[in-house]
Design an enzyme around this catalytic site. Sequence first.
Site, PDB file in Angstrom:
ATOM      1  N   LYS A   1      20.539 -10.355  -8.739  1.00 58.03           N
ATOM      2  CA  LYS A   1      21.933 -10.128  -8.306  1.00 58.03           C
ATOM      3  C   LYS A   1      22.242  -8.626  -8.365  1.00 58.03           C
ATOM      4  O   LYS A   1      21.384  -7.819  -8.051  1.00 58.03           O
ATOM      5  CB  LYS A   1      22.882 -10.969  -9.155  1.00 58.03           C
ATOM      6  CG  LYS A   1      22.423 -12.441  -9.215  1.00 58.03           C
ATOM      7  CD  LYS A   1      23.429 -13.368  -9.826  1.00 58.03           C
ATOM      8  CE  LYS A   1      22.873 -14.796  -9.808  1.00 58.03           C
ATOM      9  NZ  LYS A   1      23.835 -15.795 -10.187  1.00 58.03           N
TER      10      LYS A   1
ATOM     11  N   HIS B   1      23.161 -17.669  -0.544  1.00 58.58           N
ATOM     12  CA  HIS B   1      23.522 -17.870  -1.958  1.00 58.58           C
ATOM     13  C   HIS B   1      25.029 -18.144  -2.059  1.00 58.58           C
ATOM     14  O   HIS B   1      25.822 -17.569  -1.319  1.00 58.58           O
ATOM     15  CB  HIS B   1      23.145 -16.631  -2.777  1.00 58.58           C
ATOM     16  CG  HIS B   1      23.237 -16.876  -4.250  1.00 58.58           C
ATOM     17  ND1 HIS B   1      24.436 -16.869  -4.928  1.00 58.58           N
ATOM     18  CD2 HIS B   1      22.286 -17.175  -5.167  1.00 58.58           C
ATOM     19  CE1 HIS B   1      24.210 -17.146  -6.203  1.00 58.58           C
ATOM     20  NE2 HIS B   1      22.912 -17.337  -6.372  1.00 58.58           N
TER      21      HIS B   1
ATOM     22  N   SER C   1      21.560 -21.721 -14.344  1.00 60.10           N
ATOM     23  CA  SER C   1      21.355 -21.741 -15.802  1.00 60.10           C
ATOM     24  C   SER C   1      19.994 -22.285 -16.208  1.00 60.10           C
ATOM     25  O   SER C   1      19.852 -22.897 -17.270  1.00 60.10           O
ATOM     26  CB  SER C   1      22.476 -22.517 -16.501  1.00 60.10           C
ATOM     27  OG  SER C   1      23.725 -21.869 -16.309  1.00 60.10           O
TER      28      SER C   1
ATOM     29  N   GLY D   1      25.276 -19.380 -13.964  1.00 60.84           N
ATOM     30  CA  GLY D   1      25.774 -18.429 -14.943  1.00 60.84           C
ATOM     31  C   GLY D   1      26.669 -19.030 -16.007  1.00 60.84           C
ATOM     32  O   GLY D   1      27.337 -18.301 -16.745  1.00 60.84           O
TER      33      GLY D   1
ATOM     34  N   GLU E   1      21.414 -25.201  -5.900  1.00 58.28           N
ATOM     35  CA  GLU E   1      22.107 -24.539  -7.002  1.00 58.28           C
ATOM     36  C   GLU E   1      23.548 -25.038  -7.089  1.00 58.28           C
ATOM     37  O   GLU E   1      24.421 -24.576  -6.346  1.00 58.28           O
ATOM     38  CB  GLU E   1      22.130 -23.018  -6.791  1.00 58.28           C
ATOM     39  CG  GLU E   1      20.759 -22.385  -6.709  1.00 58.28           C
ATOM     40  CD  GLU E   1      20.832 -20.888  -6.998  1.00 58.28           C
ATOM     41  OE1 GLU E   1      20.157 -20.464  -7.954  1.00 58.28           O
ATOM     42  OE2 GLU E   1      21.560 -20.160  -6.317  1.00 58.28           O
TER      43      GLU E   1
ATOM     44  N   ASN F   1      16.406 -13.922  -9.542  1.00 58.20           N
ATOM     45  CA  ASN F   1      17.452 -13.351  -8.694  1.00 58.20           C
ATOM     46  C   ASN F   1      18.246 -12.401  -9.580  1.00 58.20           C
ATOM     47  O   ASN F   1      19.034 -12.835 -10.415  1.00 58.20           O
ATOM     48  CB  ASN F   1      18.344 -14.483  -8.156  1.00 58.20           C
ATOM     49  CG  ASN F   1      19.560 -13.957  -7.413  1.00 58.20           C
ATOM     50  OD1 ASN F   1      19.645 -12.775  -7.095  1.00 58.20           O
ATOM     51  ND2 ASN F   1      20.506 -14.843  -7.142  1.00 58.20           N
TER      52      ASN F   1
ATOM     53  N   GLU G   1      27.194 -17.146  -4.038  1.00 60.05           N
ATOM     54  CA  GLU G   1      28.031 -15.964  -4.289  1.00 60.05           C
ATOM     55  C   GLU G   1      28.319 -15.226  -2.985  1.00 60.05           C
ATOM     56  O   GLU G   1      29.377 -14.620  -2.825  1.00 60.05           O
ATOM     57  CB  GLU G   1      27.362 -15.059  -5.329  1.00 60.05           C
ATOM     58  CG  GLU G   1      27.463 -15.696  -6.714  1.00 60.05           C
ATOM     59  CD  GLU G   1      26.386 -15.300  -7.694  1.00 60.05           C
ATOM     60  OE1 GLU G   1      25.646 -14.324  -7.442  1.00 60.05           O
ATOM     61  OE2 GLU G   1      26.270 -15.986  -8.731  1.00 60.05           O
TER      62      GLU G   1
HETATM   63  P1  PGA Z   1      21.736 -18.202 -13.275  1.00 61.51           P
HETATM   64  O1  PGA Z   1      21.792 -17.825 -11.710  1.00 61.51           O
HETATM   65  O2  PGA Z   1      20.322 -18.568 -13.592  1.00 61.51           O
HETATM   66  O3  PGA Z   1      22.179 -16.960 -13.979  1.00 61.51           O
HETATM   67  O4  PGA Z   1      22.671 -19.362 -13.474  1.00 61.51           O
HETATM   68  C1  PGA Z   1      21.022 -18.521 -10.766  1.00 61.51           C
HETATM   69  C2  PGA Z   1      21.334 -18.066  -9.364  1.00 61.51           C
HETATM   70  O5  PGA Z   1      22.519 -17.855  -9.044  1.00 61.51           O
HETATM   71  O6  PGA Z   1      20.425 -17.898  -8.528  1.00 61.51           O
END
Ligand code: PGA
Length: 246
Positions: A12, A93, A208, A169, A163, A10, A95
């Site tokens: 982003k 997601h 992560s 992150g 998640e 992903n 976010e």
């Molecule tokens: P990350 O993001 O691996 O950078 O923690 C995962 C995601 O939000 O899909």
Amino acid sequence: MGRRKLVVGNWKMNGLKAQLGEVEAIGALAARHPAVEVGLCLPATLIAAADGVKGAAFIGAQDCHMKDSGAHTGCLSAAMLAQAGAGWTIVGHSERRQDQGETDTDTAAKALAAKAAGLKVILCVGESLDVRDAGDAESVVSAQLLASLPEGAAADWLAIAYEPIWAIGTGRIPTMEAVETMHRALRAALATTIGGEAEGMRILYGGSMNGDNAAELMGITDVDGGLVGGASLTAAKFAPVIAAAV
Ligand code: PGA
């Protein structure tokens, strides 16, 4: 019947045309690991160009609108994304739930719109740190999943990504026991609604995930792959995650 591992990057809001070389290199990695289904959910601006260099990887989007067309300035329909070359899209997601105020109902509607346009879907769920600390994670995330689940949910077009918001992150991940407990709970929750179909549905872990922890995470019985942010931005970082899924 075994569930084929699904490992999806992903990106982003990252990636310009200069990064198409990474897409190409990741497509080549995918070709070397046919046992794993590998994809990249890219910024919409890169989908068409990436489609030409994607090799054995699939290209996906990160969101779609729930309507087919209309007065929705700045939004993209699932059919537009499919026409650009997307085969999948993420919906729900955290976010987007946080930044755009998207609800479980919106998420289910987006998943249905995606399916209608021929896209496969990764539906995201996950708890906040407060919920985790209160000991309610499994019940809250199971309820979120069932409320976000589209009509006709089936393993051939839908995958789930668990998640934990606090793991995205941050470099922090839950214990392996916590991941195992959550994934088992989510599959059981799915079974209450879609019955035996739940057995074939892939439930990814995200937050992560990287080359250091991917093998252990994907070794857990009900973890069927990963949704990977930061560690998917280059082929060098993504390679060990893909290899860990084999
Ligand atoms: P990350 O993001 O691996 O950078 O923690 C995962 C995601 O939000 O899909």
